[in-house]
Design a protein around this motif. Structure first.
Motif, PDB file in Angstrom:
ATOM      1  N   GLY A 743       0.797  -1.348  -0.427  1.00  0.00           N
ATOM      2  CA  GLY A 743       0.394  -0.240   0.730  1.00  0.00           C
ATOM      3  C   GLY A 743       0.904   1.672  -0.157  1.00  0.00           C
ATOM      4  O   GLY A 743       1.993   1.283  -0.967  1.00  0.00           O
ATOM      5  N   LYS A 759      -1.783   3.470  -1.794  1.00  0.00           N
ATOM      6  CA  LYS A 759      -2.147   2.705  -0.876  1.00  0.00           C
ATOM      7  C   LYS A 759      -2.664   1.470  -1.557  1.00  0.00           C
ATOM      8  O   LYS A 759      -3.111   1.132  -1.255  1.00  0.00           O
ATOM      9  CB  LYS A 759      -3.288   3.785  -0.119  1.00  0.00           C
ATOM     10  CG  LYS A 759      -3.427   1.980   1.432  1.00  0.00           C
ATOM     11  CD  LYS A 759      -4.839   3.505   1.958  1.00  0.00           C
ATOM     12  CE  LYS A 759      -5.316   2.226   3.285  1.00  0.00           C
ATOM     13  NZ  LYS A 759      -6.181   3.522   4.531  1.00  0.00           N
ATOM     14  N   MET A 760      -3.740   2.164  -3.250  1.00  0.00           N
ATOM     15  CA  MET A 760      -4.395   1.276  -3.278  1.00  0.00           C
ATOM     16  C   MET A 760      -4.000   1.608  -4.779  1.00  0.00           C
ATOM     17  O   MET A 760      -5.181   1.195  -6.144  1.00  0.00           O
ATOM     18  CB  MET A 760      -5.770   0.930  -2.890  1.00  0.00           C
ATOM     19  CG  MET A 760      -6.614   0.473  -2.248  1.00  0.00           C
ATOM     20  SD  MET A 760      -5.605  -0.809  -2.065  1.00  0.00           S
ATOM     21  CE  MET A 760      -7.398  -1.981  -2.970  1.00  0.00           C
ATOM     22  N   SER A 761      -2.853   2.263  -5.798  1.00  0.00           N
ATOM     23  CA  SER A 761      -3.247   2.468  -6.951  1.00  0.00           C
ATOM     24  C   SER A 761      -1.575   2.794  -7.500  1.00  0.00           C
ATOM     25  O   SER A 761      -0.443   2.843  -6.231  1.00  0.00           O
ATOM     26  CB  SER A 761      -4.069   4.096  -6.993  1.00  0.00           C
ATOM     27  OG  SER A 761      -2.931   5.202  -6.396  1.00  0.00           O
ATOM     28  N   TYR A 774      -3.862   3.693 -13.193  1.00  0.00           N
ATOM     29  CA  TYR A 774      -4.040   1.724 -12.965  1.00  0.00           C
ATOM     30  C   TYR A 774      -4.929   1.506 -12.048  1.00  0.00           C
ATOM     31  O   TYR A 774      -5.324   0.808 -11.904  1.00  0.00           O
ATOM     32  CB  TYR A 774      -3.318   0.919 -13.079  1.00  0.00           C
ATOM     33  CG  TYR A 774      -2.329   1.302 -14.141  1.00  0.00           C
ATOM     34  CD1 TYR A 774      -2.544   0.909 -14.983  1.00  0.00           C
ATOM     35  CD2 TYR A 774      -0.919   1.381 -14.135  1.00  0.00           C
ATOM     36  CE1 TYR A 774      -1.699   0.596 -17.093  1.00  0.00           C
ATOM     37  CE2 TYR A 774       0.010   1.520 -15.280  1.00  0.00           C
ATOM     38  CZ  TYR A 774      -0.459   1.809 -16.234  1.00  0.00           C
ATOM     39  OH  TYR A 774      -0.093   1.444 -17.654  1.00  0.00           O
ATOM     40  N   GLY A 775      -5.305   2.603 -10.926  1.00  0.00           N
ATOM     41  CA  GLY A 775      -6.129   2.098  -9.716  1.00  0.00           C
ATOM     42  C   GLY A 775      -6.048   0.492  -9.505  1.00  0.00           C
ATOM     43  O   GLY A 775      -4.800   0.676  -9.135  1.00  0.00           O
ATOM     44  N   GLU A 776      -7.355  -0.191  -8.882  1.00  0.00           N
ATOM     45  CA  GLU A 776      -6.760  -1.465  -8.095  1.00  0.00           C
ATOM     46  C   GLU A 776      -6.681  -2.045  -8.835  1.00  0.00           C
ATOM     47  O   GLU A 776      -6.615  -4.010  -8.672  1.00  0.00           O
ATOM     48  CB  GLU A 776      -8.426  -1.966  -7.627  1.00  0.00           C
ATOM     49  CG  GLU A 776      -9.036  -0.965  -6.499  1.00  0.00           C
ATOM     50  CD  GLU A 776      -9.947  -1.033  -5.985  1.00  0.00           C
ATOM     51  OE1 GLU A 776     -10.904  -2.155  -6.283  1.00  0.00           O
ATOM     52  OE2 GLU A 776     -10.688   0.411  -5.297  1.00  0.00           O
ATOM     53  N   ARG A 779      -1.438  -4.635  -9.236  1.00  0.00           N
ATOM     54  CA  ARG A 779      -1.666  -5.513  -7.902  1.00  0.00           C
ATOM     55  C   ARG A 779      -0.282  -5.816  -7.397  1.00  0.00           C
ATOM     56  O   ARG A 779      -0.405  -5.520  -6.242  1.00  0.00           O
ATOM     57  CB  ARG A 779      -2.352  -7.146  -8.238  1.00  0.00           C
ATOM     58  CG  ARG A 779      -3.550  -7.256  -8.513  1.00  0.00           C
ATOM     59  CD  ARG A 779      -5.080  -6.935  -8.602  1.00  0.00           C
ATOM     60  NE  ARG A 779      -4.473  -6.788  -6.969  1.00  0.00           N
ATOM     61  CZ  ARG A 779      -5.286  -5.590  -5.929  1.00  0.00           C
ATOM     62  NH1 ARG A 779      -5.404  -4.305  -5.939  1.00  0.00           N
ATOM     63  NH2 ARG A 779      -5.119  -6.647  -4.419  1.00  0.00           N
ATOM     64  N   ALA A 799      -0.296  -4.193  -3.757  1.00  0.00           N
ATOM     65  CA  ALA A 799      -1.400  -3.393  -3.303  1.00  0.00           C
ATOM     66  C   ALA A 799      -1.752  -3.592  -1.766  1.00  0.00           C
ATOM     67  O   ALA A 799      -2.520  -3.608  -1.179  1.00  0.00           O
ATOM     68  CB  ALA A 799      -2.079  -3.938  -4.426  1.00  0.00           C
ATOM     69  N   ASP A 800      -1.441  -5.535  -1.477  1.00  0.00           N
ATOM     70  CA  ASP A 800      -1.848  -6.135  -0.391  1.00  0.00           C
ATOM     71  C   ASP A 800      -0.471  -7.173  -0.365  1.00  0.00           C
ATOM     72  O   ASP A 800       0.502  -7.305  -1.532  1.00  0.00           O
ATOM     73  CB  ASP A 800      -3.678  -7.038  -0.982  1.00  0.00           C
ATOM     74  CG  ASP A 800      -2.842  -7.245  -2.236  1.00  0.00           C
ATOM     75  OD1 ASP A 800      -2.230  -8.342  -3.007  1.00  0.00           O
ATOM     76  OD2 ASP A 800      -5.018  -7.787  -2.202  1.00  0.00           O
ATOM     77  N   LYS A 827      -3.325  -8.248 -11.823  1.00  0.00           N
ATOM     78  CA  LYS A 827      -3.822  -9.769 -11.537  1.00  0.00           C
ATOM     79  C   LYS A 827      -4.183 -10.966 -12.619  1.00  0.00           C
ATOM     80  O   LYS A 827      -3.038 -12.371 -12.388  1.00  0.00           O
ATOM     81  CB  LYS A 827      -5.689  -9.785 -10.836  1.00  0.00           C
ATOM     82  CG  LYS A 827      -6.249 -11.139 -10.313  1.00  0.00           C
ATOM     83  CD  LYS A 827      -7.703 -11.214 -10.042  1.00  0.00           C
ATOM     84  CE  LYS A 827      -8.052 -12.355  -9.231  1.00  0.00           C
ATOM     85  NZ  LYS A 827      -9.194 -11.886  -8.827  1.00  0.00           N
TER      86      LYS A 827
END
Length: 860
Positions: A743, A759-761, A774-776, A779, A799-800, A827
């Protein structure tokens, strides 16, 4: 689910189930597994599948295009109170391998499958074990993922597991690789898993001490190393190392205090001494404590010494640039060396070993016994590991050069009074992978090479085993992978060896490295204006007892060790091809420092003082060869105007622009230079132990350990793991940095850097200045960033936790993978491989994304 049968009648503390559940086969390309490319990830991954003999999965390899489950008995296997072993041999009769090989060659017998078994832990207490995974790249133990494994069966850095009593699921990804398993015999996958009980505290990861041999009563080198593993749950600090029965602590050669985090393996260097000339062994006590703890404990280690004559091949230790101890075998010139009159400084004859061999093996060191009176310093480098780390490329070749540089120190240390050495005059030879390493040396250090004899070597990784059967991908993405391997395509670099005497040799019926490789390079030499003598030995295969001392090679050694050539050669007409300026030396006193686009070859054509370049940004000229005026791409430049009193090389910058100029100032234009050049593999050009710094998020600790294990397993490298990016110890380090972050929280080096993660991007600014967010969809990411003093940082972002693990796969570990400067993972990369990358490519000399990169649009 079918039962996993027990293998022993009596209960044991450690026992594998005898029956394993196997699912496959599926296609996989050469070195593709690093990128994922596992079709089972499309359905959630093998770990989430249950055994079902009726289930079918689409696959391109078996009859009817379907893969199924099968049960397989592990044999042989063992159980016991301290260890358990299971071996699997997986094969598929429902695939027409021979016909596939007719079409696709050896690439057809590279495939993948999965196997599931159980490890049963008896007793009533948690057991501390290490898990050796011979010939396995990736696996899961219960719900924990491990990537890297032990593909070449080094058994150097296994993971430490703390398993409670009961049954533990083990899922093994089986990947067949021709270089590891062979391309001629039945295409089976043969692997072994071995669980071994450990102490749960500090212990020897490898018995004994890496120490030099004793020559005529003197250690050939004072530097030594102990490999230590922390198999406990608390971090451990090494307090001191001292000879047994002595309280005098010996200083570590590391620049920081030695902390070994829980589960980590580290090589610890120190200076060794002999209590007397005739001692047969040495022993040391390692004092340690848990971090910030007060009670101290002691670990004892000893090593038998080898006493030998100074004139025989013997082990010499030294520091690799990565900060750990390596060794080479050195044979100084014999008393009866057949030197020409007046030859007082002798060249180095490098003998590079093949894959899977240690340099101290008699098979290596005795190969040149028939020419014991050569007028040369004969050096058998190890390249750090039996596979030479990275095939005698960046890491392995740095070891070669460190070994050469250690010889003058050896001369002073031993009091040698024989002939002196010319450290920059080399004759290079090598067999198999060492033959390939000889080609690498020829193409990348031409100004240091008197002559070379590549024996039974392959042309390039891609020519050895073709890169067929990868998952389908956009040609732009495959071009990125291909471009990041440019420096290792020797067939493209043959122009660089013009003017160097070459004696090629290959066995006619070689079924390991086909003779086509040498024939092909002989032809490419001819087409590039260079020449070689080519000896193909009838009826001989890959190896025979006199493979390195055939009459042709013996004559070549004797003639070239007496060669009076001056280096660097002054050539009036030559061409220099460069794939990576970071690992490229000079030719004719001319060195390429920068390329406009690092994904494309740079080319320099020289005729007299006329120089024409393609894709070259900056050149460096040796002022002893290049004087007065040169004409570059039609522009006259007066070298005499530069201040050459210092004798420093001259730099011609901004070639191809209207600002071309000559200067001795090497920092005027450079933002990315030297050790920072060369794609993601440039991270291997560290000066000192790698530094892995992780965020305070606890989930990064396992990935940090995984990267540390892989660097030690495959390169024998040392790593310092810091639990926080702000750890003050980083101020005292000189090595390259690997930063792990989930993140947000990545420290900004520059607000203008073209890749930013949050954090998520994640966003990338392409070569036209357009911001692609690319946003979510993003990965994970892996990308280089610059640090001072030509250091590098490799950022691994997720991202995680799953995204972090996915990105960490591309930390350089094995050759041939293709590592661009940056990769943004979507993904689908888990099953599509490189086609699942949202962006991948290169940075130019200004750290801007190049036009040759892939930056996908339309993702939000």
């Amino acid at each position: 689910m079918a039962p996993l049968e027990d293998s022993a009648d009596d209960p044991a503390l450690f026992a594998y189930g005898g029956t394993w559940q196997v699912l496959g086969p599926f296609q996989i390309g050469t070195r593709e597994a690093t990128w994922g490319a596992d079709p089972l990830e499309y359905v959630g991954g093998f770990r989430n599948l249950s055994y079902d003999p009726k289930a079918i999965f689409r696959s391109s390899l078996p009859t009817n295009g379907t893969a199924k489950w099968q049960l397989l008995e592990a044999a042989p296997f063992s159980t016991g109170s301290e260890s358990a072993t299971a071996s699997l041999s997986v094969s598929y009769s429902n695939v027409d391998w021979e016909f596939l090989k007719v079409v696709y060659g050896w690439a057809a017998v590279q495939y993948q499958a999965w196997a599931r078994g159980e490890l049963n832990i008896g007793g009533n207490e948690t057991q501390h074990i290490i898990l050796h995974t011979d010939a396995i790249l990736e696996y899961w133990v219960d719900d924990k993922h491990y990537f890297g494994g032990d593909y070449y069966t080094y058994r150097r850095a296994p993971p430490v597991l703390h398993l409670e009593p009961g049954t533990h699921k083990i899922d093994l990804r089986l990947v067949r690789d021709v270089r590891a398993f062979g391309g001629v015999l039945e295409p089976t996958i043969d692997v072994t898993v071995h669980a071994q009980q450990v102490t749960g505290t500090l212990e020897l990861a490898k018995l004994g001490i890496l120490v030099s041999d004793v020559v005529d009563g003197t250690l050939a080198s004072s530097v030594a190393s102990i490999s230590l593993r922390n198999s406990g749950v608390d971090d451990i600090e090494i307090v001191g190392i001292h000879p047994s029965n002595s309280t005098h602590s010996l200083p570590s050669t590391n620049e920081t205090s030695t902390v070994i985090v829980a589960g980590q393996t580290r090589p610890v260097a120190f200076n060794a001494t002999l209590p007397n000339h005739n001692v047969s062994s040495v022993s040391y006590d390692i004092t340690y404590r848990t971090l910030n703890g007060t009670p101290k404990s002691t670990l004892h280690v000893s090593q038998n010494l080898t006493h030998t004559s100074i004139y025989k091949p013997h082990k010499v230790t030294y520091l690799h640039p990565g900060g750990m101890v390596s060794y080479a075998m050195l044979r100084p010139p014999a008393k009866n060396a057949t030197c020409r009159t007046g030859q007082s400084k002798l060249p180095v004859l490098l003998a590079l070993h093949g894959a899977g061999l240690e340099a101290d093996s008699p098979m290596v060191t005795s190969a040149l016994d028939p020419v014991s009176d050569l007028c040369a310093w004969v050096l058998f480098p190890t390249g750090v590991t039996p596979w030479s780390g990275d095939d005698w490329h960046n890491w392995g070749f740095a070891d070669v050069e460190a070994a050469i540089a250690a010889i003058p120190t050896w001369i002073n240390h031993t009091g040698w009074t024989g002939p002196e050495i010319q450290v920059s005059h080399w004759i290079v030879s090598g067999h198999s992978n060492g033959g390939q390493g000889t080609w690498y040396a020829l193409a990348h250090r031409p100004d240091k090479i008197i002559a070379a004899a590549p024996v039974s070597g392959y042309a390039s990784i891609q020519k050895y085993v073709p890169y067929e059967l990868w998952q389908p991908a956009d040609p732009r993405r495959t071009a990125v992978i291909s471009g990041s391997l440019n420096s290792y395509r020797h067939e493209m670099l043959m122009a660089n060896v013009k003017g160097i005497p070459i004696q090629q040799q290959h066995g006619e019926v070689d079924d390991n490295v086909p003779a086509y490789n040498s024939r092909f390079l002989a032809q490419q030499l001819y087409l590039s204006g260079a020449q070689s003598d080519y000896n193909e030995v009838p009826t001989q295969n890959h190896w025979w007892d006199t493979v390195m001392t055939t009459p042709e090679l013996v004559n070549f050694y004797y003639s070239q060790t007496s060669n009076e050539v001056a280096l660097p050669r002054k050539l009036d007409d030559f061409t220099l091809i460069v794939g990576d300026p970071g690992d490229m030396g000079s030719k004719g006193g001319l060195k390429v420092k920068l390329l406009h686009d690092p994904a494309q070859y740079g080319k320099v054509e020289v005729k007299g003082h006329m120089i024409r370049t393609t894709n070259v940004m900056s050149l460096e000229l040796d002022p002893t060869i290049w004087r007065e005026t040169v004409t570059i791409n039609g522009q006259d430049l007066d070298l005499g105007q530069a201040n050459t009193q210092s004798g420093a090389p001259l730099t011609i910058s901004y070639i191809g622009t209207d600002r071309a100029s000559v200067t001795e100032d090497h920092t005027a234009m450079i933002e990315r230079s030297g050790r920072q050049l060369g794609f993601m593999t440039a991270i291997l050009r560290t000066r000192g132990p790698f530094v892995i710094r992780r965020s305070t998020v606890s989930n990064t600790s396992q990935v940090a350990l995984q990267i540390s294990r892989n660097l030690h397993q495959y390169f024998q490298a040392d790593t310092l793991i810091l639990p926080s990016p702000d750890d003050p110890r980083i101020q005292n380090t000189t090595g390259n940095v690997i930063t792990l972050v989930i993140g947000g929280g990545l420290p900004d080096l520059s607000s203008d850097f073209p890749i930013r993660v949050g954090k998520m991007s994640c966003f990338v600014r392409d070569h036209q200045g357009r911001r692609q967010e690319y946003g979510e969809a993003a990965r994970g990411a892996a990308f280089l960033r610059p640090l001072h003093d030509e250091r590098l940082e490799l950022v691994i972002w997720g991202a995680d936790e799953e995204g972090l693990r996915q990105a960490a796969r591309v930390v350089p570990m094995m050759t041939g993978v293709g590592h661009p400067d940056f990769v943004i993972f979507g993904k689908s990369a888990k099953w599509r491989g490189i086609e699942g990358a949202l962006a991948m490519g290169f940075f130019d000399w200004k750290w801007e994304v190049t036009a040759s990169s892939v930056v996908e649009t339309g993702r939000h």
